[in-house]
Motif scaffolding. Structure first.
Motif, PDB file in Angstrom:
ATOM      1  N   PHE A 105      41.438  32.700  45.197  1.00  0.00           N
ATOM      2  CA  PHE A 105      42.247  33.841  44.807  1.00  0.00           C
ATOM      3  C   PHE A 105      41.783  34.449  43.488  1.00  0.00           C
ATOM      4  CE2 PHE A 105      44.842  29.818  44.518  1.00  0.00           C
ATOM      5  CZ  PHE A 105      44.413  29.454  43.263  1.00  0.00           C
ATOM      6  N   HIS A 106      42.461  35.530  43.082  1.00  0.00           N
ATOM      7  CA  HIS A 106      42.048  36.228  41.857  1.00  0.00           C
ATOM      8  C   HIS A 106      42.640  35.538  40.623  1.00  0.00           C
ATOM      9  CE1 HIS A 106      45.955  38.240  41.191  1.00  0.00           C
ATOM     10  NE2 HIS A 106      45.996  38.477  42.491  1.00  0.00           N
ATOM     11  N   PRO A 107      42.130  35.832  39.436  1.00  0.00           N
ATOM     12  CA  PRO A 107      42.568  35.125  38.222  1.00  0.00           C
ATOM     13  C   PRO A 107      44.056  35.252  37.930  1.00  0.00           C
ATOM     14  CG  PRO A 107      40.523  36.300  37.807  1.00  0.00           C
ATOM     15  CD  PRO A 107      40.994  36.745  39.158  1.00  0.00           C
ATOM     16  N   GLY A 108      44.686  36.340  38.380  1.00  0.00           N
ATOM     17  CA  GLY A 108      46.116  36.491  38.145  1.00  0.00           C
ATOM     18  C   GLY A 108      46.930  35.436  38.846  1.00  0.00           C
ATOM     19  N   VAL A 109      46.443  34.963  39.997  1.00  0.00           N
ATOM     20  CA  VAL A 109      47.104  33.877  40.722  1.00  0.00           C
ATOM     21  C   VAL A 109      46.811  32.548  40.037  1.00  0.00           C
ATOM     22  CG1 VAL A 109      47.223  32.616  42.906  1.00  0.00           C
ATOM     23  CG2 VAL A 109      47.077  35.118  42.919  1.00  0.00           C
ATOM     24  N   TRP A 110      45.579  32.347  39.635  1.00  0.00           N
ATOM     25  CA  TRP A 110      45.217  31.077  38.991  1.00  0.00           C
ATOM     26  C   TRP A 110      45.970  30.897  37.675  1.00  0.00           C
ATOM     27  CZ3 TRP A 110      40.034  29.130  36.567  1.00  0.00           C
ATOM     28  CH2 TRP A 110      39.958  27.729  36.689  1.00  0.00           C
ATOM     29  N   PHE A 111      46.286  31.995  37.004  1.00  0.00           N
ATOM     30  CA  PHE A 111      47.059  31.945  35.763  1.00  0.00           C
ATOM     31  C   PHE A 111      48.365  31.172  35.955  1.00  0.00           C
ATOM     32  CE2 PHE A 111      50.406  34.169  33.224  1.00  0.00           C
ATOM     33  CZ  PHE A 111      50.038  33.697  31.981  1.00  0.00           C
ATOM     34  N   ILE A 142      34.080  35.975  50.530  1.00  0.00           N
ATOM     35  CA  ILE A 142      34.663  36.753  49.438  1.00  0.00           C
ATOM     36  C   ILE A 142      33.751  37.945  49.148  1.00  0.00           C
ATOM     37  CG2 ILE A 142      35.803  34.765  48.404  1.00  0.00           C
ATOM     38  CD1 ILE A 142      33.579  34.752  46.266  1.00  0.00           C
ATOM     39  N   ARG A 143      34.328  38.994  48.574  1.00  0.00           N
ATOM     40  CA  ARG A 143      33.555  40.150  48.136  1.00  0.00           C
ATOM     41  C   ARG A 143      33.102  39.912  46.700  1.00  0.00           C
ATOM     42  NH1 ARG A 143      31.692  42.838  52.158  1.00  0.00           N
ATOM     43  NH2 ARG A 143      31.160  44.452  50.644  1.00  0.00           N
ATOM     44  N   PHE A 522      34.362  47.509  39.658  1.00  0.00           N
ATOM     45  CA  PHE A 522      34.046  46.549  38.599  1.00  0.00           C
ATOM     46  C   PHE A 522      35.322  46.041  37.933  1.00  0.00           C
ATOM     47  CE2 PHE A 522      32.599  44.828  34.623  1.00  0.00           C
ATOM     48  CZ  PHE A 522      31.315  44.377  34.873  1.00  0.00           C
ATOM     49  N   CYS A 523      36.290  46.931  37.702  1.00  0.00           N
ATOM     50  CA  CYS A 523      37.491  46.585  36.941  1.00  0.00           C
ATOM     51  C   CYS A 523      38.658  46.153  37.822  1.00  0.00           C
ATOM     52  CB  CYS A 523      37.915  47.771  36.073  1.00  0.00           C
ATOM     53  SG  CYS A 523      36.667  48.277  34.873  1.00  0.00           S
ATOM     54  N   SER A 524      38.389  45.859  39.081  1.00  0.00           N
ATOM     55  CA  SER A 524      39.455  45.391  39.964  1.00  0.00           C
ATOM     56  C   SER A 524      40.013  44.060  39.467  1.00  0.00           C
ATOM     57  CB  SER A 524      38.922  45.228  41.393  1.00  0.00           C
ATOM     58  OG  SER A 524      39.870  44.567  42.208  1.00  0.00           O
ATOM     59  N   ARG A 525      41.323  43.885  39.608  1.00  0.00           N
ATOM     60  CA  ARG A 525      41.957  42.605  39.251  1.00  0.00           C
ATOM     61  C   ARG A 525      41.939  41.647  40.432  1.00  0.00           C
ATOM     62  NH1 ARG A 525      47.322  41.705  40.606  1.00  0.00           N
ATOM     63  NH2 ARG A 525      47.752  40.688  38.614  1.00  0.00           N
ATOM     64  N   GLU A 526      41.367  42.057  41.564  1.00  0.00           N
ATOM     65  CA  GLU A 526      41.426  41.257  42.783  1.00  0.00           C
ATOM     66  C   GLU A 526      40.177  40.404  43.021  1.00  0.00           C
ATOM     67  OE1 GLU A 526      44.220  41.101  44.565  1.00  0.00           O
ATOM     68  OE2 GLU A 526      45.129  42.544  43.186  1.00  0.00           O
ATOM     69  N   HIS A 527      39.217  40.435  42.117  1.00  0.00           N
ATOM     70  CA  HIS A 527      38.028  39.599  42.283  1.00  0.00           C
ATOM     71  C   HIS A 527      38.407  38.117  42.267  1.00  0.00           C
ATOM     72  CE1 HIS A 527      35.467  43.025  41.974  1.00  0.00           C
ATOM     73  NE2 HIS A 527      35.687  43.256  40.700  1.00  0.00           N
TER      74      HIS A 527
END
Length: 546
Positions: A105-111, A142-143, A522-527
């Motif tokens: 998942f993206h870093p916001g979830v890992w937080f 993953i993208r 580049f600035c997506s929060r979903e990486h």
């Protein structure tokens, strides 16, 4: 067992309004977080919840202690299979939980996992993360963003860790292509090397290769690898898969309480979902969840059923038989079982005994967190999606169990890739607005650009002078046709005299559009978190947690 003609006292009470539902919006800028309520309130929330949970029905009160002891025992056993565990401060007296699917998942979830550890330490509680492995696995790729060496543009590519595309629950999703899995980190690193020189996928995949040798399943390996990396970073949490929780006697006890009273649960569930849709103006009957169905004397239950030989999830159905003293439970296809004496206090033992590799009973999302929040934990940490979703779960719980629900904490964060500052999406958008305004002014206010015109100055001054005269002497309404034609002709002549400037602005607008697309990617929060530098993520998280 409930009367099949049960009526519900549920009404659309005046005190249930849209204002009681929090919107929970994701933070937009790098380094911003959503923590609601704040971490400073975590310990007091936990104590308030413990007091509120004292008003649960006796059937749940009696279940909490054995269920929590089983949770800790199973979490310890599971976690010890792949990492060391310090048992010094573990206790079932206070438990905080979170949960998510086992994905990259993206870093916001890992937080949320870092926050779980922090909350547990602040409140002297034991932290347990629930790995939701009954959800359907999606893509095994993953993208990954890339920089084009020649053009400098941002593009993305797909990097897979297996060859299949999911479609079955994570606990059933075997890795089919081990070479693809084992080389995943190298391929991610190669893809992202012009953006991130040291992606954490290297450290993560060291643990993932060990995990896949132990279990063979994608979800298991990804979750264990992430959790082992968290241990390397000093996080002191336990983990347990939902599939393990659902195999316990305590969960069977909880499930049986619902199944033996399913008509009333149906009414509470569907009425709450209808009310939620009405308050939010939602037209789709499938959002946020479909209503539980009824087909004759069969009631759909909020559970899934599947097995090793037929891994696709099927809805669970229940009907009452033998004069209401027994229930049939299953998918109404190949897996249907009968539980006699369903009214007895030990009926849950019969349900527990049904669990097998071909009869895997798993709770759906709302019931999963209902069990976690009412029975297993004292405080639950949700992400934004879960926080919104579980506000409906609170409605159902309050109405079915006739008691207040414990408070939850909702967390998320936005972490952009290193170098995101160079894209400055807001500045790009501001310049786009300016360029669009200038292009429009070329058509209607060409005189503003007289110093950049291509036409000879005497001719230009003649047009501008005549336009001023026309604007100073505007005819009355109904007599402006000729006046309008002359103004339009002058604007066209002025615009045509600015051909070079128009070409420059048009080219800039095209470059800005490409740059906007680059910035959005580049600035997506979903990486995925796996191709960020680890120290960069740690520092960002620490700043937000402070």
């Amino acid at each position: 067992m409930a009367d099949l003609k049960v009526t519900t006292s549920l009404r659309r009470n005046d005190d249930v309004s849209k204002s009681r539902f929090k919107p929970y919006r994701a933070p937009r800028q790098h380094g911003e977080s959503l923590i609601e309520p704040s971490l400073a309130n975590a310990e007091s929330m936990l104590r308030d919840n413990q007091q509120a949970l004292g008003s649960l029905p006796s059937s749940l009160q009696q279940l909490r202690r054995p269920a929590r002891e089983t949770l800790l025992r199973d979490s310890l056993k599971y976690t010890r299979a792949y990492r060391d565990v310090d048992t010094t401060d573990l206790s079932s007296d206070s438990i905080v939980m979170a949960g998510h699917q086992p994905t990259l998942f993206h870093p916001g979830v890992w937080f949320k996992n870092f926050a779980l550890d922090r909350v547990a330490k602040l409140s002297a509680a034991t932290a347990v993360n629930l790995v939701v492995d009954s959800d359907v696995a999606h893509s095994s790729a993953i993208r990954v963003p890339q920089l084009n060496r020649s053009t400098g543009q941002v593009q993305s590519t797909s990097v897979a860790f297996d060859q299949h595309s999911g479609g079955v629950p994570y606990e059933q999703s075997l890795i089919e292509h081990r070479e693809l899995f084992d080389s995943f980190d190298a391929r991610v690193r190669d893809s992202v090397q012009l953006i991130v020189a040291d992606p954490l996928v290297d450290q993560l995949w060291h643990h993932a290769r060990e995990a896949i040798r132990r279990c063979g399943f994608a979800g298991c390996a990804l979750a264990q690898a992430r959790h082992a990396l968290e241990h390397d970073l000093g996080l002191s949490t336990l983990e347990v898969p939902q599939s393990v929780v659902c195999r316990t006697e305590s969960f069977a006890n909880f499930a049986m309480q619902v199944l033996c009273d399913l008509p009333r649960f149906h009414a509470c569930y569907n009425d709450s979902a209808d009310l939620y849709r009405q308050i939010h103006g939602i037209r789709s009957n499938a959002h946020p969840v479909p209503n539980l169905a009824r087909d004759g004397d069969w009631f759909e239950a909020p559970f899934w059923l599947y097995g090793n030989r037929s891994a696709k999830r099927q809805a669970v159905w229940v009907r009452y038989c033998d004069g209401g003293s027994a229930i049939e439970i299953g998918d109404r296809q190949n897996r249907t079982r009968k539980i006699a004496n369903a009214n007895s206090e030990s009926a849950y033992e019969a349900l527990h005994a049904l669990q097998s590799p071909e009869f895997k009973l798993r709770s759906r999302a709302l019931v999963t967190t209902m069990y976690a929040r009412l029975v297993l934990s004292d405080l639950f940490l949700h992400g934004i999606g879960g926080g919104k979703y579980d506000q409906l779960g609170d409605l159902i719980s309050q109405r079915y169990w006739d008691c207040p629900t414990p408070q939850m904490m909702v967390l998320s964060a936005t972490v952009m890739l290193p170098g995101h500052e160079s894209f400055a999406p807001q500045l790009i958008q501001q310049r786009q607005v300016e360029v669009d305004r200038q292009l429009r002014d070329l058509d209607f206010h060409g005189e503003s650009f007289r110093d950049q015109a291509d036409s000879p100055e005497p001719e230009l001054e003649q047009w501008i002078t005549r336009k001023r005269q026309l604007l100073d002497d505007i005819p009355p309404h109904g007599q402006r046709l000729q006046w309008h034609r002359e103004i339009t002709a002058i604007n066209r002549q002025l615009g045509e005299s600015l051909h070079e400037l128009r070409q420059q602005l048009t080219q800039e607008r095209s470059r800005l559009s490409r740059r906007e697309k680059d910035a959005a990617l580049f600035c997506s929060r979903e990486h995925s978190f796996c191709f960020y530098p680890l120290p960069y993520l740690q520092a960002t998280y620490e700043g937000m947690l402070r």
